[in-house]
Design a protein around this motif. Structure first.
Motif, PDB file in Angstrom:
ATOM      1  N   HIS A 177     -79.022  63.219  91.988  1.00 48.28           N
ATOM      2  CA  HIS A 177     -79.130  63.038  90.528  1.00 48.28           C
ATOM      3  C   HIS A 177     -79.391  64.398  89.888  1.00 48.28           C
ATOM      4  CE1 HIS A 177     -78.972  60.362  87.212  1.00 48.28           C
ATOM      5  NE2 HIS A 177     -80.203  60.625  86.798  1.00 48.28           N
ATOM      6  N   HIS A 180     -78.405  68.088  93.255  1.00 53.25           N
ATOM      7  CA  HIS A 180     -77.065  67.750  93.763  1.00 53.25           C
ATOM      8  C   HIS A 180     -77.029  67.695  95.285  1.00 53.25           C
ATOM      9  CE1 HIS A 180     -75.937  71.833  95.126  1.00 53.25           C
ATOM     10  NE2 HIS A 180     -76.646  72.255  94.092  1.00 53.25           N
ATOM     11  N   ARG A 196     -79.014  70.885  89.905  1.00 47.78           N
ATOM     12  CA  ARG A 196     -77.765  71.127  89.175  1.00 47.78           C
ATOM     13  C   ARG A 196     -78.019  72.196  88.103  1.00 47.78           C
ATOM     14  NH1 ARG A 196     -74.252  66.720  90.166  1.00 47.78           N
ATOM     15  NH2 ARG A 196     -75.342  64.847  90.918  1.00 47.78           N
ATOM     16  N   LYS A 197     -76.980  72.916  87.766  1.00 50.59           N
ATOM     17  CA  LYS A 197     -77.055  73.868  86.656  1.00 50.59           C
ATOM     18  C   LYS A 197     -76.782  73.140  85.336  1.00 50.59           C
ATOM     19  CE  LYS A 197     -75.569  77.989  89.220  1.00 50.59           C
ATOM     20  NZ  LYS A 197     -74.576  79.088  89.289  1.00 50.59           N
ATOM     21  N   ILE A 199     -78.745  71.496  83.112  1.00 52.32           N
ATOM     22  CA  ILE A 199     -79.424  70.254  82.710  1.00 52.32           C
ATOM     23  C   ILE A 199     -80.460  70.611  81.649  1.00 52.32           C
ATOM     24  CG2 ILE A 199     -80.977  68.416  83.463  1.00 52.32           C
ATOM     25  CD1 ILE A 199     -79.552  68.431  86.125  1.00 52.32           C
ATOM     26  N   LEU A 244     -83.379  77.189  90.581  1.00 50.30           N
ATOM     27  CA  LEU A 244     -82.611  76.000  90.955  1.00 50.30           C
ATOM     28  C   LEU A 244     -82.986  75.458  92.330  1.00 50.30           C
ATOM     29  CD1 LEU A 244     -79.081  77.110  89.686  1.00 50.30           C
ATOM     30  CD2 LEU A 244     -80.660  75.503  88.587  1.00 50.30           C
ATOM     31  N   PHE A 313     -76.239  65.439  81.133  1.00 51.21           N
ATOM     32  CA  PHE A 313     -75.438  66.090  82.178  1.00 51.21           C
ATOM     33  C   PHE A 313     -74.402  65.149  82.799  1.00 51.21           C
ATOM     34  CE2 PHE A 313     -78.595  64.007  84.777  1.00 51.21           C
ATOM     35  CZ  PHE A 313     -78.010  63.811  86.019  1.00 51.21           C
ATOM     36  N   GLN A 314     -74.576  63.834  82.613  1.00 51.77           N
ATOM     37  CA  GLN A 314     -73.554  62.899  83.047  1.00 51.77           C
ATOM     38  C   GLN A 314     -72.830  62.362  81.822  1.00 51.77           C
ATOM     39  OE1 GLN A 314     -75.525  60.066  85.658  1.00 51.77           O
ATOM     40  NE2 GLN A 314     -75.210  61.412  87.422  1.00 51.77           N
TER      41      GLN A 314
END
Length: 599
Positions: A177, A180, A196-197, A199, A244, A313-314
């Motif tokens: 989520h 990643h 993830r980048k 967000i 990250l 982000f989604q």
């Protein structure tokens, strides 16, 4: 409007008068009732006449009394006032106004209110705004992931916040989520997550690994004994090699760690904002900021407004806006009232009888609620006697309990897992039941000593049914209610019996471990030590089938000793109108707002 309030006071001042029949009164008397001047009273009477609420025949001269007739029923006018309050978003005041008038008036208001819920589209030029107005029983105390206690709060947190990982609806697979990917060492005591980048939090700042570290540190500080505290208190160290990457080192192997990170308790919060607003984070008057598909746009009078977060982000939600109207105590809806339910389009935790013509569809939620009793073995008393426990267990007439609760969503429970309930040959109208119980109680030496049954206010109805059944059998029970926040602490240790409930969803293992650790507080030392050792084996076991066998070993032993007495299991359903598309159920079977769309 204010003039209505004057009429309410005036009408309630003359409870013996009948609508439509005149009675004698003076302007001075009326002015005294409203605590105003004679001049203002005359103006108010004129206004009420214009509104058609009263008839007034003035009689002049000393000793002459005028005639006043109430032409507008008080209930009708109060309903108009309540409707205006609700439209302005003050549902709480509307209900407080009507509740003293009785169930019939409140019912008429609820029928009107039901028509205000559902899906609405507004077109401004070529711009389309899609809104879902959604009813939710209960109130919201906090939307801080570290402080939530109730299902409604949990549901909204799922819309506003995200975790590093998420669990599939079957509770089998943990999926990426906010992170990643992840990896662990051979001993499974070190876990490294790669974020993830891009967000962003709702207030515009990009999320980093420092926020993840802060979230878990803050959770341990704010809720050292909270839900799943045995997981996050087991984190020995957290490192952030870069923005990250977050690395956890655990004190011991814990196969529940990854599952815990998928719960909303581990939702990521922004460090600097939490530090800035302090205790106000999660409050309507403070700040509620996550990375979820919706952001909190505002809250007033129990109405929480969520707006689609365009930088999610989604995939962006189809709905632009969701209004969650919390329904305070006294506003419960009758499940069987189809006319009322038709307007909702999506309803949670309902049971709709006699659906026809495909008018409504139902989804049986994956989660269930299981209620049960457990014994406080640290307290001396009748329950220290194994024979008395057997009588008490027998005296809880399960078939009668199910009949009193009723419904296709209620069934007898004999386990926290999927296995059939034990056959119970008792008949609801068994004439020998009381005689049998009396004989059994005499044999075990019970002399009428009262037992204390402790639970939370939300389970008072269940406790009262147990009290009634045990009373018929000759076992005297006193009910002690304590707040949910106190139930895990020392306040419950004066009880003989405890009424618990557990949600069995995709996080079943986590919830059961949490429950058993709580039960160890009122268990005899030998059993507590054995249970603790078995739980450690579960946490170190990577094979799901072997973990299941260990869970069953615990359950069977607690049932054998009658420390654990199952009552019933409740399956909840989500009902939705065919116009609703994209129904996707999350934890406890709640609909994810971001998946909904309407044709």
């Amino acid at each position: 409007m204010k003039i209505r309030r004057h009429y309410f006071i005036l009408r309630e001042s003359y409870p013996q008068s009948t609508d439509g029949l005149p009675f004698e009164v003076t302007t001075a008397e009326l002015a005294e009732k409203l605590d105003c001047t004679h001049r203002n009273m005359v103006l108010l009477l004129k206004r009420m006449i214009q509104e058609g609420w009263i008839e007034w025949i003035a009689k002049r001269g000393r000793g002459n009394r005028s005639l006043l007739t109430f032409a507008k029923p008080l209930d009708s006018l109060m309903l108009e006032e309540a409707e205006e309050l609700a439209v302005r978003g003050d549902l709480q005041s509307a209900l407080e106004l009507l509740q003293p008038r009785g169930a019939a008036v409140v019912g008429r208001f609820q029928q009107w209110l039901s028509g205000q819920f559902g899906f609405q589209t507004v077109l401004e030029g070529e711009r389309r705004t899609d809104t879902l107005r959604f009813p939710m029983p209960g109130t919201i105390d906090s939307l801080d992931p570290a402080r939530i206690h109730y299902i409604g709060e949990s549901h909204l947190v799922n819309q506003l916040f995200d975790g590093l990982v998420r669990m599939d609806v079957r509770g089998v697979t943990v999926l990426p989520h906010l992170a990643h990917a992840w990896e662990t060492n051979e001993a499974r005591t070190e876990w490294t997550f790669f974020l993830r980048k891009g967000i962003f939090f709702h207030h515009g700042r990009e999320m980093t690994s420092s926020d993840v570290k802060y979230t878990l540190t803050r959770l341990a500080r704010l809720a050292p004994n909270g839900l799943y505290s045995w997981v996050y208190n087991g984190i020995e160290q957290m490192d952030t090699p870069d923005d990250l990457t977050i690395r956890f080192r655990l004190k011991a192997r814990n196969e529940a760690f990854l599952s815990f990170l998928s719960t909303n308790r581990a939702s990521i919060v922004p460090e600097e904002l939490c530090e800035q607003v302090g205790e106000a984070f999660g409050q309507a008057s403070g700040a509620v900021v996550g990375t979820g598909p919706f952001r909190l746009a505002g809250s007033s009078h129990g109405i929480w407004i969520l707006e689609a977060f365009s930088s999610y982000f989604q995939e962006r939600p189809f709905l632009d806006r969701v209004e969650v109207w919390t329904m305070p105590a006294g506003a419960d809806r009758k499940e069987e009232d189809m006319e009322e339910l038709r307007q909702f389009q999506v309803m949670h935790n309902v049971r709709i009888e006699g659906m026809a013509g495909g008018e409504w569809e139902q989804v049986r939620q994956s989660g269930t609620t299981c209620k049960f009793l457990t014994v406080n073995e640290l307290k001396d008393g009748p329950l220290a006697n194994a024979a008395f426990r057997s009588v008490l267990d027998y005296a809880i007439h399960r078939k009668e309990l199910l009949r009193r609760l009723s419904g296709d969503v209620i069934e007898e429970a004999s386990s926290f897992w999927s296995r059939p309930a034990a056959d119970d040959s008792q008949s609801v109208d068994d004439a020998d039941f009381q005689h049998t119980c009396s004989a059994m109680l005499r044999e075990c030496g019970y002399d009428g000593e009262p037992l204390t049954l402790t639970t939370i206010p939300q389970y008072e109805h269940d406790a009262a049914l147990i009290q009634e059944m045990l009373g018929k059998a000759g076992i005297h029970v006193h009910i002690h209610l304590i707040a949910a926040e106190q139930f895990k602490g020392k306040d419950r240790m004066s009880a003989d019996l405890l009424l618990f409930a557990i949600m069995l969803d995709e996080h079943r293992e986590l919830r059961l471990i949490d429950l058993y650790k709580s039960m160890m507080q009122h268990m005899d030392k030998r059993t507590s030590d054995i249970l603790g050792d078995t739980l450690q084996c579960i946490l170190a076991e990577p094979d799901a089938a072997r973990r299941f066998s260990l869970f069953m070993k615990i359950e069977d032993e607690l049932i054998r000793r009658q420390f654990l007495m199952f009552l019933y299991r409740k399956h909840l359903k989500t009902a939705f109108h065919p116009s609703v598309q994209g129904i996707t159920l999350e934890s406890l079977g709640w609909v994810r707002f971001r998946d909904l769309w309407f044709r």
